[in-house]
Design a protein around this motif. Structure first.
Motif, PDB file in Angstrom:
ATOM      1  N   VAL A  64       0.945  -1.252  -0.166  1.00  0.00           N
ATOM      2  CA  VAL A  64      -0.072  -0.027  -0.059  1.00  0.00           C
ATOM      3  C   VAL A  64       0.702   1.158   0.089  1.00  0.00           C
ATOM      4  CG1 VAL A  64      -1.831   1.340   1.414  1.00  0.00           C
ATOM      5  CG2 VAL A  64      -1.601  -1.124   1.427  1.00  0.00           C
ATOM      6  N   GLY A  65       1.083   1.934  -1.091  1.00  0.00           N
ATOM      7  CA  GLY A  65       1.800   3.169  -1.155  1.00  0.00           C
ATOM      8  C   GLY A  65       1.021   4.434  -1.087  1.00  0.00           C
ATOM      9  N   GLU A  66       1.419   5.360  -0.659  1.00  0.00           N
ATOM     10  CA  GLU A  66       0.955   6.594  -0.556  1.00  0.00           C
ATOM     11  C   GLU A  66       0.442   7.176  -1.944  1.00  0.00           C
ATOM     12  OE1 GLU A  66       1.084  11.189   1.409  1.00  0.00           O
ATOM     13  OE2 GLU A  66       3.022   9.919   1.122  1.00  0.00           O
ATOM     14  N   GLU A  67       1.447   6.759  -3.011  1.00  0.00           N
ATOM     15  CA  GLU A  67       1.079   7.609  -4.293  1.00  0.00           C
ATOM     16  C   GLU A  67       0.317   6.543  -4.915  1.00  0.00           C
ATOM     17  OE1 GLU A  67       1.512  10.606  -3.983  1.00  0.00           O
ATOM     18  OE2 GLU A  67       2.883  10.790  -2.264  1.00  0.00           O
ATOM     19  N   SER A  68       0.891   5.132  -5.045  1.00  0.00           N
ATOM     20  CA  SER A  68       0.299   4.285  -5.979  1.00  0.00           C
ATOM     21  C   SER A  68      -0.924   3.307  -5.624  1.00  0.00           C
ATOM     22  CB  SER A  68       1.324   3.483  -6.537  1.00  0.00           C
ATOM     23  OG  SER A  68       1.895   2.629  -5.431  1.00  0.00           O
ATOM     24  N   GLY A  69      -1.224   3.790  -4.172  1.00  0.00           N
ATOM     25  CA  GLY A  69      -2.185   2.748  -3.626  1.00  0.00           C
ATOM     26  C   GLY A  69      -1.960   1.603  -3.468  1.00  0.00           C
ATOM     27  N   ARG A  70      -2.994   0.503  -3.371  1.00  0.00           N
ATOM     28  CA  ARG A  70      -2.917  -1.033  -3.117  1.00  0.00           C
ATOM     29  C   ARG A  70      -2.658  -1.867  -4.347  1.00  0.00           C
ATOM     30  NH1 ARG A  70      -4.683  -3.635   1.268  1.00  0.00           N
ATOM     31  NH2 ARG A  70      -5.571  -1.945   2.054  1.00  0.00           N
ATOM     32  N   THR A  71      -1.668  -2.520  -4.213  1.00  0.00           N
ATOM     33  CA  THR A  71      -1.203  -3.471  -5.270  1.00  0.00           C
ATOM     34  C   THR A  71      -0.871  -4.864  -4.591  1.00  0.00           C
ATOM     35  OG1 THR A  71       1.087  -2.936  -5.371  1.00  0.00           O
ATOM     36  CG2 THR A  71      -0.521  -1.744  -6.845  1.00  0.00           C
ATOM     37  N   GLY A  72      -1.171  -6.091  -5.334  1.00  0.00           N
ATOM     38  CA  GLY A  72      -0.950  -7.187  -4.914  1.00  0.00           C
ATOM     39  C   GLY A  72      -2.121  -7.775  -4.193  1.00  0.00           C
ATOM     40  N   SER A  73      -2.009  -9.194  -3.783  1.00  0.00           N
ATOM     41  CA  SER A  73      -3.025  -9.979  -3.165  1.00  0.00           C
ATOM     42  C   SER A  73      -2.734  -9.767  -1.672  1.00  0.00           C
ATOM     43  CB  SER A  73      -2.960 -11.446  -3.492  1.00  0.00           C
ATOM     44  OG  SER A  73      -4.062 -12.094  -2.585  1.00  0.00           O
ATOM     45  N   ALA A  74      -3.861  -9.704  -0.728  1.00  0.00           N
ATOM     46  CA  ALA A  74      -3.818  -9.711   0.603  1.00  0.00           C
ATOM     47  C   ALA A  74      -3.776 -11.163   1.123  1.00  0.00           C
ATOM     48  CB  ALA A  74      -4.947  -8.846   1.137  1.00  0.00           C
ATOM     49  N   GLY A  75      -3.816 -12.235   0.276  1.00  0.00           N
ATOM     50  CA  GLY A  75      -4.144 -13.702   0.689  1.00  0.00           C
ATOM     51  C   GLY A  75      -3.357 -14.290   1.568  1.00  0.00           C
ATOM     52  N   ASN A  76      -1.989 -13.628   1.766  1.00  0.00           N
ATOM     53  CA  ASN A  76      -1.069 -14.184   2.823  1.00  0.00           C
ATOM     54  C   ASN A  76      -0.930 -13.521   3.756  1.00  0.00           C
ATOM     55  OD1 ASN A  76       0.221 -11.950   1.787  1.00  0.00           O
ATOM     56  ND2 ASN A  76       2.268 -12.807   1.346  1.00  0.00           N
ATOM     57  N   GLY A  77      -1.802 -12.442   4.203  1.00  0.00           N
ATOM     58  CA  GLY A  77      -1.895 -11.700   5.484  1.00  0.00           C
ATOM     59  C   GLY A  77      -0.608 -10.691   5.797  1.00  0.00           C
ATOM     60  N   ARG A  78      -0.072 -10.372   4.505  1.00  0.00           N
ATOM     61  CA  ARG A  78       1.314  -9.410   4.746  1.00  0.00           C
ATOM     62  C   ARG A  78       1.210  -8.367   3.931  1.00  0.00           C
ATOM     63  NH1 ARG A  78       6.190 -11.442   6.217  1.00  0.00           N
ATOM     64  NH2 ARG A  78       7.023 -10.451   4.521  1.00  0.00           N
ATOM     65  N   GLU A  79       1.135  -7.080   4.522  1.00  0.00           N
ATOM     66  CA  GLU A  79       0.814  -5.757   3.907  1.00  0.00           C
ATOM     67  C   GLU A  79       1.921  -4.776   4.073  1.00  0.00           C
ATOM     68  OE1 GLU A  79      -3.412  -4.060   3.159  1.00  0.00           O
ATOM     69  OE2 GLU A  79      -2.655  -3.174   4.978  1.00  0.00           O
ATOM     70  N   TRP A  80       2.832  -4.345   3.220  1.00  0.00           N
ATOM     71  CA  TRP A  80       3.572  -3.138   3.427  1.00  0.00           C
ATOM     72  C   TRP A  80       3.036  -1.921   3.391  1.00  0.00           C
ATOM     73  CZ3 TRP A  80       8.489  -4.328   5.031  1.00  0.00           C
ATOM     74  CH2 TRP A  80       9.099  -5.798   4.747  1.00  0.00           C
ATOM     75  N   LEU A  81       3.129  -0.981   4.374  1.00  0.00           N
ATOM     76  CA  LEU A  81       2.633   0.183   4.197  1.00  0.00           C
ATOM     77  C   LEU A  81       3.902   1.346   3.879  1.00  0.00           C
ATOM     78  CD1 LEU A  81       0.562   0.224   7.338  1.00  0.00           C
ATOM     79  CD2 LEU A  81       0.022  -0.173   5.080  1.00  0.00           C
ATOM     80  N   VAL A  82       3.722   1.975   2.888  1.00  0.00           N
ATOM     81  CA  VAL A  82       4.894   2.632   2.351  1.00  0.00           C
ATOM     82  C   VAL A  82       4.465   4.301   2.143  1.00  0.00           C
ATOM     83  CG1 VAL A  82       6.242   3.082   0.242  1.00  0.00           C
ATOM     84  CG2 VAL A  82       5.745   0.913   0.784  1.00  0.00           C
ATOM     85  N   ASP A  83       5.377   5.003   2.721  1.00  0.00           N
ATOM     86  CA  ASP A  83       5.440   6.694   2.772  1.00  0.00           C
ATOM     87  C   ASP A  83       6.625   7.027   2.118  1.00  0.00           C
ATOM     88  OD1 ASP A  83       4.823   9.297   3.082  1.00  0.00           O
ATOM     89  OD2 ASP A  83       4.782   9.220   5.231  1.00  0.00           O
ATOM     90  N   PRO A  84       6.797   7.345   0.858  1.00  0.00           N
ATOM     91  CA  PRO A  84       8.096   7.702   0.163  1.00  0.00           C
ATOM     92  C   PRO A  84       8.694   8.738   0.502  1.00  0.00           C
ATOM     93  CG  PRO A  84       6.520   7.957  -1.068  1.00  0.00           C
ATOM     94  CD  PRO A  84       5.678   7.323  -0.028  1.00  0.00           C
ATOM     95  N   LEU A  85       7.874   9.914   1.126  1.00  0.00           N
ATOM     96  CA  LEU A  85       8.482  11.035   1.453  1.00  0.00           C
ATOM     97  C   LEU A  85       7.494  11.864   2.373  1.00  0.00           C
ATOM     98  CD1 LEU A  85      10.370  13.308   1.251  1.00  0.00           C
ATOM     99  CD2 LEU A  85       9.652  13.913  -1.176  1.00  0.00           C
ATOM    100  N   CYS A  86       7.755  11.771   3.554  1.00  0.00           N
ATOM    101  CA  CYS A  86       6.957  12.329   4.568  1.00  0.00           C
ATOM    102  C   CYS A  86       7.629  13.566   4.853  1.00  0.00           C
ATOM    103  CB  CYS A  86       6.931  11.421   5.924  1.00  0.00           C
ATOM    104  SG  CYS A  86       5.759  11.973   7.142  1.00  0.00           S
TER     105      CYS A  86
END
Length: 276
Positions: A64-86
């Motif tokens: 889940v990227g601030e600029e690109s939104g959510r990509t990929g499957s959530a089926g494995n219960g692992r989700e990366w939260l990305v803030d590229p430039l706070c």
């Protein structure tokens, strides 16, 4: 050899930080996101670099990227939260007070996912603050040092960036005008979540912000760092995060946290006052 999650978070944050550092001071195309809000080409390119590192090592994870939104499957219960430039506004104005945040939220489907690895990189100092969910460290020039919270500085950052979901009952700016706040602490305003990592590192006594922080790509990493370092972390009313008023009060120790909660509580108006 398979890279560990926290080392992957560090590597991804570093990749984003390298882009942010290299783009600093250059002409930056801007992309409007709403009133007073925008992204720059540095945000976009840094997020691409981060996602590339994550995808290469964990192709089945959600990102889940601030600029690109959510990509990929959530089926494995692992989700990366990305803030590229706070701190995009800071960066665009050629201020170096920014952070690159990467956090992994994971857990069984039957439980509430937790942040199990996170990294917040300072592109200009070269420091990366990281946690594996248990340890909290800062890495600089390849050397890790333990994060040790301390209230000795008396410095407390207050975030004044919107949104303000508790307005008009609570407005963080009123805290800065409270005489008791200035007598007890030394107020600062730093519009970057780098300041949250500073609490974990003992460079700030505390941090206060309004806002709904659940699922926040901005705050997930800093909150995880502070928890692993042993800071006191609650919402604006002293309740567990994401359960009450919202917002965040993080402090180096219980005494500092109690003092901040009392000062924050003074700013809440009654319903009658708020509607006046």
């Amino acid at each position: 050899m398979t890279i560990t999650d926290h080392e992957l978070a560090i590597a991804a944050a570093r990749a984003g930080a390298e882009v942010v550092r290299s783009r600093y001071g250059t002409a930056l195309a801007r992309f409007d996101k709403g009133p007073g809000d925008f992204a720059t080409v540095a945000d976009i390119e840094a997020e691409r670099a981060i996602v590339a590192v994550l995808r290469a090592a964990r192709p089945d994870d959600t990102v889940v990227g601030e600029e690109s939104g959510r990509t990929g499957s959530a089926g494995n219960g692992r989700e990366w939260l990305v803030d590229p430039l706070c701190g995009t506004l800071n960066y665009a104005a050629r201020s170096m007070l920014v952070a690159v945040n990467v956090a992994l939220r994971s857990g069984p489907e039957t439980t509430v996912p937790e942040i199990t690895a996170a990294a917040s990189a300072d592109p200009f100092s070269g420091e990366v603050f990281w946690t594996d969910g248990i340890r909290a460290r800062v890495r600089h020039d390849g050397v890790d040092a333990e994060l040790r919270p301390s209230a000795d500085s008396w410095l407390v950052d207050v975030n004044l960036d919107p949104p303000f979901p508790n307005d008009p009952a609570f407005r963080a700016v009123r805290l800065l005008a409270d005489r008791g706040f200035a007598e007890r602490f030394r107020p600062r305003v730093v519009s970057s979540t780098l300041a949250v990592a500073w609490v974990a590192a003992g460079r700030r006594a505390g941090y206060v912000t309004d806002g709904h922080l659940r699922d926040s790509v901005h705050f997930a990493s800093g909150i995880a760092l502070c928890r692993a370092a042993g800071c006191v972390v609650t919402d604006l009313r002293g309740q567990p995060l994401h359960t009450g008023r919202g917002g965040l009060v993080v402090a180096a120790d219980e005494e500092t946290h109690a003092a901040l909660l009392a000062l924050v509580g003074n700013q809440f108006r009654s319903d009658a006052d708020a509607s006046a």
